[in-house]
Scaffold this motif. Structure first.
Motif, PDB file in Angstrom:
ATOM      1  N   THR A   1      -4.135  -4.383   9.786  1.00 44.23           N
ATOM      2  CA  THR A   1      -3.814  -5.803   9.619  1.00 44.23           C
ATOM      3  C   THR A   1      -4.989  -6.435   8.868  1.00 44.23           C
ATOM      4  O   THR A   1      -6.075  -5.880   8.833  1.00 44.23           O
ATOM      5  N   LYS A   2      -4.730  -7.588   8.273  1.00 49.09           N
ATOM      6  CA  LYS A   2      -5.831  -8.300   7.614  1.00 49.09           C
ATOM      7  C   LYS A   2      -5.547  -9.795   7.703  1.00 49.09           C
ATOM      8  O   LYS A   2      -4.383 -10.207   7.816  1.00 49.09           O
TER       9      LYS A   2
ATOM     10  N   LYS B   1      -6.881  -2.093  12.290  1.00 51.76           N
ATOM     11  CA  LYS B   1      -7.315  -1.780  10.918  1.00 51.76           C
ATOM     12  C   LYS B   1      -6.159  -1.794   9.922  1.00 51.76           C
ATOM     13  O   LYS B   1      -6.396  -1.713   8.718  1.00 51.76           O
TER      14      LYS B   1
ATOM     15  N   ARG C   1      -2.202 -12.803  11.103  1.00 47.51           N
ATOM     16  CA  ARG C   1      -2.679 -11.706  10.264  1.00 47.51           C
ATOM     17  C   ARG C   1      -1.498 -11.089   9.519  1.00 47.51           C
ATOM     18  O   ARG C   1      -0.343 -11.252   9.925  1.00 47.51           O
TER      19      ARG C   1
END
Ligand SMILES: [Zn+2]
Length: 275
Positions: free
Chosen positions: A203-204, A201, A217
């Motif tokens: 990382t994106k 959560k 990511r």
């Protein structure tokens, strides 16, 4: 994700030409400082307050820079304790200056008048003090440090071996590469998610059309370490985060990712002055 702010607008920190400090440190007469790259004597590409000679800068310049920061902080430079950082999880605990060089990524000083310090250029420097027990720690936390849970290890040593109350620990998270600039691949993500299941959560996906095929990511090191502290029971009000991306702030900070092998290093330093 890390909310970036202009450091000068971050009301939790005092900013000067040489370094910035969480205001809370003054309450306890503690040293907690993150150097800026200004006000030193090194010339380009290390200009100017560089703390490492491993990148090509001279020992003379680096030692002058240590003196500049020590004078500014009002401490003796011979009492600053650094180590050969290895991106590992070795923690050294000291009550007097070491006689030989140390290989470690975290230093805990159990006496006043000793100043643990960590060098970084993108990795997250973390400073911890307990004003009641008068103990201070500096931690080097890059992605490998996160995988090894080095911050957790240090907090557990402080609370279990030195009876530091979690409510009394004051933590400062310094400048680090922000999620804006920190794209990583499976070499980082696979061990990270395996060691820390909840890290996903923080990382994106990258903002590209091919995000699903790249497997890359963006990683938020600061948020992971902040969450680790909260999980360990450190109250959020005790955590002070600089919230500044080293890669985005070229005039203030060194960045290995931005500048490569010749990047300088900043210093994060903590401790209590002797009475
Ligand atoms: Zn950035």
């Amino acid at each position: 994700m890390m909310k970036k702010v202009n450091l000068y607008e971050n009301s939790e920190f005092i900013v000067t030409k040489t370094a910035y400090m969480p205001k809370v440190a003054e309450l306890y007469d503690a040293v907690m400082a993150f150097s800026l790259r200004t006000g030193g004597c090194s010339s380009a590409p290390y200009e100017s307050l560089n703390f490492s000679s491993m990148n090509g800068d001279t020992e003379t310049n680096v030692s002058k820079n240590f003196q500049i920061l020590s004078d500014y902080l009002g401490i003796e430079s011979s009492r600053i304790i650094t180590c050969d950082q290895e991106h590992g999880d070795n923690v050294v605990i000291l009550d007097h200056p070491p006689e030989t060089s140390l290989k470690a990524d975290a230093i805990i000083a159990t006496n006043s008048g000793l100043y643990p310090a960590i060098k970084t250029a993108d990795c997250l420097p973390i400073l911890i003090i307990d004003p009641t027990v008068k103990i201070a720690a500096a931690v080097h936390a890059g992605w490998r440090g996160a995988v090894l849970r080095i911050l957790r290890k240090v907090i557990l040593i402080l609370s279990e071996d030195y009876q530091c109350e979690k409510d009394n620990l004051i933590v400062a998270l310094g400048p680090a590469i922000g999620s804006c600039c920190y794209e990583v691949d499976q070499i980082v993500l696979e061990p990270l998610f395996s060691a820390i299941p909840w890290a996903m959560k923080f990382t994106k996906p990258p903002d590209t059309a091919f995000k699903h095929s790249s497997g890359k990511r963006h990683l938020d090191l600061v948020a992971i370490n902040h969450h680790e502290l909260v999980r360990l029971g450190i109250p959020s009000r005790n955590i002070h985060s600089a919230q500044i991306c080293t890669s985005c702030s070229k005039d203030m900070h060194y960045s290995f990712r931005r500048d490569g092998k010749s990047s300088g290093r900043g210093l994060a330093i903590t401790g209590f002055k002797p009475n």
